[in-house]
Design an enzyme around this catalytic site. Structure first.
Site, PDB file in Angstrom:
ATOM      1  CD  GLN A  10     -39.238  56.982  36.848  1.00 28.44           C
ATOM      2  OE1 GLN A  10     -39.169  55.772  36.813  1.00 28.44           O
ATOM      3  NE2 GLN A  10     -39.074  57.722  35.771  1.00 28.44           N
ATOM      4  CB  SER A  89     -42.207  51.010  41.199  1.00 31.41           C
ATOM      5  OG  SER A  89     -41.843  50.839  39.855  1.00 31.41           O
ATOM      6  CG  LEU A  90     -36.289  52.983  41.774  1.00 33.03           C
ATOM      7  CD1 LEU A  90     -35.144  52.309  41.068  1.00 33.03           C
ATOM      8  CD2 LEU A  90     -36.216  54.482  41.644  1.00 33.03           C
ATOM      9  NE  ARG A 114     -37.562  48.495  37.698  1.00 33.17           N
ATOM     10  CZ  ARG A 114     -38.372  49.474  38.023  1.00 33.17           C
ATOM     11  NH1 ARG A 114     -37.921  50.727  38.021  1.00 33.17           N
ATOM     12  NH2 ARG A 114     -39.641  49.235  38.327  1.00 33.17           N
ATOM     13  CG  HIS A 196     -45.374  48.845  37.193  1.00 32.77           C
ATOM     14  ND1 HIS A 196     -44.568  47.833  37.685  1.00 32.77           N
ATOM     15  CD2 HIS A 196     -44.829  50.011  37.640  1.00 32.77           C
ATOM     16  CE1 HIS A 196     -43.595  48.374  38.407  1.00 32.77           C
ATOM     17  NE2 HIS A 196     -43.729  49.678  38.385  1.00 32.77           N
ATOM     18  CD  GLN A 245     -40.861  46.140  40.304  1.00 28.93           C
ATOM     19  OE1 GLN A 245     -40.342  46.658  39.326  1.00 28.93           O
ATOM     20  NE2 GLN A 245     -40.516  46.449  41.542  1.00 28.93           N
TER      21      GLN A 245
END
Length: 294
Positions: A10, A89-90, A114, A196, A245
């Site tokens: 992102q 991440s993503l 998500r 996170h 995660q």
């Protein structure tokens, strides 16, 4: 020596993203149109012609970046031959689809789940993130532990750049203490929530159900996962790491170091933007980096 492929998260989005890919071939056009059907709205209209504000919504941003990355990898054909992959991440979902561990459809559905779960979690409790520049990881970790409100290290991006995440009060107090401890800057990020961090627990529970229901296969190469920066090919381990995660940190610095130690000679960023190439150079300036091209 190995060629590593890395996938952005992102923040890499921009208006007009993916239009060139959409027009590239009938196959790429089909995949974008399939995505519109799966998502239940025309994400391509927002990607190609929307406003920055439209594109910034988490429920749009995450699938948009995923689509740009995964369809680009597919469009590269035989020139995309990964020997190791990782995603920020993503981007971990993009990496898993591109390495054959997840189908395109399942990957997109998980990313949509998500994104929506994270959006909901941010509405439950207002929260934020901040980038801390110019301090070592240990000092940042130590100060976060001393703050009574929730605030944790979230993204280990590169040496001297660590993003913290938590309640608004927790992040503000930590920023104040970190500046006193010698941080060059403490920049509040324009994000909707504390990604996170433990504040994403409600989203993690929702995503866990979706991940457990999906089929993950053995990838064609090792996937270095965010939660501990280590390489995985076992489907059960990959699933568990994906679940953890959302509430755990992105150990990007450690991931790149491990990939280099394991033989990475170059890093190609697959997706919009060039943020990850910059981070790789800050971790090891000798590394070759490039953007994926059709």
């Amino acid at each position: 020596m190995k060629k590593a492929y890395i996938f952005p998260g992102q923040g890499a989005q921009f208006v007009g993203m993916g239009k060139e890919l959409y027009d590239h071939s009938e196959e790429t056009k089909f995949l974008f149109e399939q995505a519109n059907e799966i998502l239940g709205f025309r994400i391509t209209d927002i990607m190609f012609d929307g406003t920055d504000e439209d594109l910034k919504q988490t429920k749009v941003t995450q699938p948009a970046i995923f689509l740009h990355s995964v369809i680009l990898a597919k469009a590269m054909g035989k020139s995309f031959h990964p020997q190791m992959v990782a995603g920020h991440s993503l981007g971990e979902f993009s990496a898993l689809v591109s390495a054959g561990a997840l189908s395109f459809e399942d990957g997109l559905r998980l990313v949509a789940t998500r994104a929506n779960a994270m959006q909901k979690a941010t509405e439950i409790q207002p929260s934020t993130m901040a980038a801390i520049l110019g301090l070592d990881d240990f000092t940042v970790e130590d100060i976060c532990q001393r703050v009574s409100d929730v605030v944790v290290p979230a993204n280990y991006n590169c040496p001297g750049q660590l993003v913290i995440s938590g309640t608004i009060a927790g992040v503000e107090k930590a920023c104040e203490l970190l500046l006193e401890a010698g941080a060059k800057r403490a920049l509040k990020l324009n994000v909707g929530g504390a990604f996170h961090s433990p504040l994403m627990e409600a989203a993690r529970v929702e995503l866990q159900t979706a991940i457990e229901a999906v089929r993950i296969q053995k990838p064609v190469c090792q996937v270095y996962q965010n939660i501990d920066a280590k390489p995985y090919t076992d489907p059960d381990a990959i699933k568990q790491n994906l679940i953890e995660q959302l509430t755990g940190p992105v150990r990007w610095t450690q991931t790149i170091v491990h990939m280099i130690d394991d033989g990475a000679a170059s890093f190609t960023e697959v997706g919009p933007g060039n943020v990850l190439q910059g981070l790789v150079k800050k971790i090891n300036r000798q590394m070759e980096t490039a953007a994926a091209a059709l």
